[in-house]
Design a protein around this motif. Structure first.
Motif, PDB file in Angstrom:
ATOM      1  N   LEU A   4       0.828  -1.207   0.000  1.00  0.00           N
ATOM      2  CA  LEU A   4       0.000   0.000   0.000  1.00  0.00           C
ATOM      3  C   LEU A   4       0.864   1.259   0.000  1.00  0.00           C
ATOM      4  O   LEU A   4       0.549   2.245  -0.688  1.00  0.00           O
ATOM      5  N   SER A   5       1.958   1.220   0.749  1.00  0.00           N
ATOM      6  CA  SER A   5       2.862   2.374   0.792  1.00  0.00           C
ATOM      7  C   SER A   5       3.539   2.580  -0.562  1.00  0.00           C
ATOM      8  O   SER A   5       3.723   3.724  -1.000  1.00  0.00           O
ATOM      9  N   THR A   6       3.885   1.475  -1.232  1.00  0.00           N
ATOM     10  CA  THR A   6       4.496   1.582  -2.559  1.00  0.00           C
ATOM     11  C   THR A   6       3.528   2.211  -3.554  1.00  0.00           C
ATOM     12  O   THR A   6       3.924   3.035  -4.388  1.00  0.00           O
ATOM     13  N   LEU A   7       2.245   1.845  -3.462  1.00  0.00           N
ATOM     14  CA  LEU A   7       1.232   2.457  -4.331  1.00  0.00           C
ATOM     15  C   LEU A   7       1.158   3.966  -4.092  1.00  0.00           C
ATOM     16  O   LEU A   7       1.023   4.745  -5.042  1.00  0.00           O
ATOM     17  N   PHE A   8       1.250   4.362  -2.832  1.00  0.00           N
ATOM     18  CA  PHE A   8       1.193   5.796  -2.511  1.00  0.00           C
ATOM     19  C   PHE A   8       2.412   6.515  -3.080  1.00  0.00           C
ATOM     20  O   PHE A   8       2.298   7.632  -3.603  1.00  0.00           O
ATOM     21  N   ILE A   9       3.570   5.894  -3.010  1.00  0.00           N
ATOM     22  CA  ILE A   9       4.783   6.500  -3.556  1.00  0.00           C
ATOM     23  C   ILE A   9       4.671   6.655  -5.071  1.00  0.00           C
ATOM     24  O   ILE A   9       5.081   7.667  -5.646  1.00  0.00           O
ATOM     25  N   LEU A  10       4.100   5.657  -5.738  1.00  0.00           N
ATOM     26  CA  LEU A  10       3.889   5.757  -7.184  1.00  0.00           C
ATOM     27  C   LEU A  10       2.923   6.894  -7.513  1.00  0.00           C
ATOM     28  O   LEU A  10       3.082   7.588  -8.518  1.00  0.00           O
ATOM     29  N   TYR A  11       1.940   7.077  -6.649  1.00  0.00           N
ATOM     30  CA  TYR A  11       0.989   8.181  -6.818  1.00  0.00           C
ATOM     31  C   TYR A  11       1.704   9.530  -6.699  1.00  0.00           C
ATOM     32  O   TYR A  11       1.451  10.452  -7.482  1.00  0.00           O
ATOM     33  N   VAL A  12       2.594   9.649  -5.722  1.00  0.00           N
ATOM     34  CA  VAL A  12       3.357  10.886  -5.541  1.00  0.00           C
ATOM     35  C   VAL A  12       4.258  11.137  -6.752  1.00  0.00           C
ATOM     36  O   VAL A  12       4.407  12.273  -7.213  1.00  0.00           O
ATOM     37  N   LEU A  13       4.830  10.054  -7.287  1.00  0.00           N
ATOM     38  CA  LEU A  13       5.670  10.170  -8.484  1.00  0.00           C
ATOM     39  C   LEU A  13       4.830  10.608  -9.692  1.00  0.00           C
ATOM     40  O   LEU A  13       5.290  11.391 -10.527  1.00  0.00           O
ATOM     41  N   LEU A  14       3.610  10.114  -9.760  1.00  0.00           N
ATOM     42  CA  LEU A  14       2.691  10.534 -10.817  1.00  0.00           C
ATOM     43  C   LEU A  14       2.393  12.029 -10.699  1.00  0.00           C
ATOM     44  O   LEU A  14       2.314  12.740 -11.711  1.00  0.00           O
ATOM     45  N   VAL A  20      -2.161  18.235  -0.399  1.00  0.00           N
ATOM     46  CA  VAL A  20      -2.297  18.200   1.057  1.00  0.00           C
ATOM     47  C   VAL A  20      -1.912  16.832   1.606  1.00  0.00           C
ATOM     48  O   VAL A  20      -1.438  16.714   2.742  1.00  0.00           O
ATOM     49  N   GLU A  21      -2.064  15.784   0.792  1.00  0.00           N
ATOM     50  CA  GLU A  21      -1.755  14.419   1.237  1.00  0.00           C
ATOM     51  C   GLU A  21      -0.268  14.195   1.472  1.00  0.00           C
ATOM     52  O   GLU A  21       0.112  13.208   2.116  1.00  0.00           O
ATOM     53  N   LEU A  22       0.586  15.088   0.999  1.00  0.00           N
ATOM     54  CA  LEU A  22       2.023  14.949   1.250  1.00  0.00           C
ATOM     55  C   LEU A  22       2.355  15.156   2.729  1.00  0.00           C
ATOM     56  O   LEU A  22       3.431  14.806   3.186  1.00  0.00           O
ATOM     57  N   LEU A  23       1.407  15.723   3.474  1.00  0.00           N
ATOM     58  CA  LEU A  23       1.550  15.806   4.930  1.00  0.00           C
ATOM     59  C   LEU A  23       1.791  14.421   5.521  1.00  0.00           C
ATOM     60  O   LEU A  23       2.488  14.277   6.528  1.00  0.00           O
ATOM     61  N   LEU A  24       1.232  13.397   4.899  1.00  0.00           N
ATOM     62  CA  LEU A  24       1.375  12.026   5.384  1.00  0.00           C
ATOM     63  C   LEU A  24       2.820  11.544   5.339  1.00  0.00           C
ATOM     64  O   LEU A  24       3.158  10.554   5.994  1.00  0.00           O
ATOM     65  N   LEU A  25       3.668  12.250   4.596  1.00  0.00           N
ATOM     66  CA  LEU A  25       5.090  11.886   4.518  1.00  0.00           C
ATOM     67  C   LEU A  25       5.971  12.827   5.327  1.00  0.00           C
ATOM     68  O   LEU A  25       6.889  12.400   6.011  1.00  0.00           O
ATOM     69  N   LEU A  85      -8.226  10.762  -1.357  1.00  0.00           N
ATOM     70  CA  LEU A  85      -8.565  11.709  -0.296  1.00  0.00           C
ATOM     71  C   LEU A  85      -9.894  11.399   0.368  1.00  0.00           C
ATOM     72  O   LEU A  85      -9.994  11.360   1.604  1.00  0.00           O
ATOM     73  N   TYR A  86     -10.915  11.161  -0.445  1.00  0.00           N
ATOM     74  CA  TYR A  86     -12.283  11.105   0.086  1.00  0.00           C
ATOM     75  C   TYR A  86     -12.801   9.692   0.350  1.00  0.00           C
ATOM     76  O   TYR A  86     -13.891   9.537   0.879  1.00  0.00           O
ATOM     77  N   THR A  87     -12.008   8.686  -0.025  1.00  0.00           N
ATOM     78  CA  THR A  87     -12.411   7.298   0.262  1.00  0.00           C
ATOM     79  C   THR A  87     -11.384   6.595   1.136  1.00  0.00           C
ATOM     80  O   THR A  87     -11.706   6.069   2.202  1.00  0.00           O
ATOM     81  N   TYR A  88     -10.112   6.608   0.689  1.00  0.00           N
ATOM     82  CA  TYR A  88      -9.100   5.838   1.401  1.00  0.00           C
ATOM     83  C   TYR A  88      -8.740   6.442   2.759  1.00  0.00           C
ATOM     84  O   TYR A  88      -8.604   5.708   3.745  1.00  0.00           O
ATOM     85  N   ILE A  89      -8.586   7.769   2.813  1.00  0.00           N
ATOM     86  CA  ILE A  89      -8.215   8.404   4.089  1.00  0.00           C
ATOM     87  C   ILE A  89      -9.280   8.167   5.162  1.00  0.00           C
ATOM     88  O   ILE A  89      -8.951   7.745   6.289  1.00  0.00           O
ATOM     89  N   PRO A  90     -10.583   8.398   4.876  1.00  0.00           N
ATOM     90  CA  PRO A  90     -11.606   8.076   5.890  1.00  0.00           C
ATOM     91  C   PRO A  90     -11.613   6.588   6.257  1.00  0.00           C
ATOM     92  O   PRO A  90     -11.797   6.239   7.434  1.00  0.00           O
ATOM     93  N   PHE A  91     -11.418   5.710   5.247  1.00  0.00           N
ATOM     94  CA  PHE A  91     -11.375   4.267   5.511  1.00  0.00           C
ATOM     95  C   PHE A  91     -10.222   3.926   6.449  1.00  0.00           C
ATOM     96  O   PHE A  91     -10.394   3.192   7.435  1.00  0.00           O
ATOM     97  N   LEU A  92      -9.035   4.449   6.176  1.00  0.00           N
ATOM     98  CA  LEU A  92      -7.870   4.167   7.008  1.00  0.00           C
ATOM     99  C   LEU A  92      -8.058   4.723   8.413  1.00  0.00           C
ATOM    100  O   LEU A  92      -7.672   4.084   9.406  1.00  0.00           O
ATOM    101  N   PHE A  93      -8.670   5.891   8.508  1.00  0.00           N
ATOM    102  CA  PHE A  93      -8.944   6.504   9.808  1.00  0.00           C
ATOM    103  C   PHE A  93      -9.855   5.604  10.647  1.00  0.00           C
ATOM    104  O   PHE A  93      -9.593   5.369  11.835  1.00  0.00           O
ATOM    105  N   LEU A  94     -10.917   5.075  10.037  1.00  0.00           N
ATOM    106  CA  LEU A  94     -11.854   4.211  10.752  1.00  0.00           C
ATOM    107  C   LEU A  94     -11.206   2.890  11.148  1.00  0.00           C
ATOM    108  O   LEU A  94     -11.403   2.400  12.270  1.00  0.00           O
ATOM    109  N   VAL A  95     -10.422   2.295  10.250  1.00  0.00           N
ATOM    110  CA  VAL A  95      -9.738   1.031  10.558  1.00  0.00           C
ATOM    111  C   VAL A  95      -8.788   1.228  11.730  1.00  0.00           C
ATOM    112  O   VAL A  95      -8.743   0.408  12.663  1.00  0.00           O
TER     113      VAL A  95
END
Length: 364
Positions: free
Chosen positions: A89-99, A199-204, A342-352
């Motif tokens: 999952l973290s690798t997918l996020f890094i690829l997203y940042v690279l995109l 704003v999601e780069l705050l996560l890094l 932003l609107y699906t994964y972040i709330p999902f991760l927060f709840l989990v």
């Protein structure tokens, strides 16, 4: 993998304002009006406000997620999902940042090619900006944060030029109000996704903030300022252009700059684009830094070697995008991915995370 960041690598909490705002104000502001006006017309200014409020909520969720996890997104993934799934999952996020880095760089290159240097080779311009970005990134996170600070300062004078189009303003364009349905306004709000991404780069970079919880208010101030920034540029475009003109104008903000005249400057848009290089380079730096830092955290690679590889990937990706439809399609894909992140994964991760911590607390 635990996080150990030296105090000499950290920045003060108020830098969260510049880090978040600088990455949100990039290429998107040069032509976002066309995307939002398609669904909601002149009512689209309401969609910007809705998007701003939604992002404030998401930012709050991020801060709660990071505070509870006591680390960055990579550490939180590992704690919640384990080494392998969390690493994936973290690798997918890094690829997203690279995109994101690819989208920012190629979109701005296209602007320069269309407006200033039609014969400019894509690979030359991209190579120069990537080498410049790598040079700054090697200096460390504090150097990147300083660049973000400067980019916010450099963008301020361009607010002054919004005054010139108001001489030809037609404020009655806004009336009557609320001529579009709530669903159309929501669709327009979704179209603003790309403008608020970053704003999601705050996560890094969260662990690189001194007393990171104190940076909350600065992060929310940054989103508020970004929202005001976009509303200002949208309103000026709405009162200057007709709705049909906006739907066919790719870069409305640049078109507004064309009417600015000074005694010694006739083509102000050239100066505006030149200034915007100082805004786009920090965008590129923070994204490449995030991808580089993430790869180091996940795979324990050496940063400098990986940085060159990541820069090469961005360079090749930009070189392969040769036409406007390809670039437009990439922007749409990036916006869609960012929206669901932003609107699906972040709330999902927060709840989990919330559920797991409560269960473990009860078991303890």
């Amino acid at each position: 993998m635990d996080i150990t960041i030296k105090d000499t690598e950290k920045v003060s909490p108020f830098f969260a304002f510049f880090l978040i705002h600088s990455v949100q104000i990039g290429v998107g502001i040069l032509g976002f009006q066309r995307a939002i006006v398609k669904s909601a017309g002149y009512d689209a200014w309401m969609s910007i406000i809705l998007a701003g409020i939604a992002n404030q909520v998401i930012l709050w969720l991020m801060y709660e997620l990071l505070k509870r996890g006591n680390g960055d997104l990579i550490y939180i993934h590992r704690k919640i999902f384990g080494k392998w799934i969390g690493g994936f999952l973290s690798t997918l996020f890094i690829l997203y940042v690279l995109l994101a880095a690819t989208v920012f760089l190629r979109s701005f290159t296209q602007v320069v090619q269309v407006w200033v240097f039609p014969q400019l080779s894509t690979w030359i311009f991209c190579a120069v900006l990537l080498l410049l970005a790598c040079y700054y990134i090697v200096g460390g996170f504090r150097t990147v944060a300083g660049l973000c600070f400067l980019s916010v300062i450099y963008s301020l004078p361009l607010l002054i030029v919004l005054y010139f189009p108001l001489h030809y303003a037609h404020f009655y364009n806004f009336f009557p109000l609320m001529t579009h349905s709530p669903m159309q306004i929501l669709q327009s709000a979704k179209a603003t996704t790309m403008e608020f991404l970053g704003v999601e780069l705050l996560l890094l970079f969260y662990p690189f903030l001194k007393e990171p919880d104190k940076s909350r208010r600065w992060g929310h101030y940054a989103l508020l300022y970004t929202t005001i920034f976009y509303i200002a540029f949208a309103i000026v475009a709405f009162v200057y252009f007709t709705e049909e003109q906006l739907k066919s104008t790719i870069w409305a903000t640049l078109s507004l700059w064309k009417i600015v005249e000074f005694p010694i400057v006739e083509r102000f848009e050239y100066i505006g684009i030149a200034i915007w290089v100082a805004v786009v380079v920090p965008n590129l730096c923070i994204c490449l830094w995030g991808a580089n830092y993430g790869m180091k955290r996940i795979f324990s690679f050496k940063r400098r070697r990986v940085l060159l590889i990541l820069a090469l990937i961005v360079f090749l990706s930009c070189s392969l995008l040769t036409s406007h439809p390809h670039i437009e399609k990439l922007n749409v894909v990036f916006s869609e991915i960012g929206f669901y992140f932003l609107y699906t994964y972040i709330p999902f991760l927060f709840l989990v995370q919330l559920i797991l911590y409560k269960v473990r607390g009860q078991q303890g």
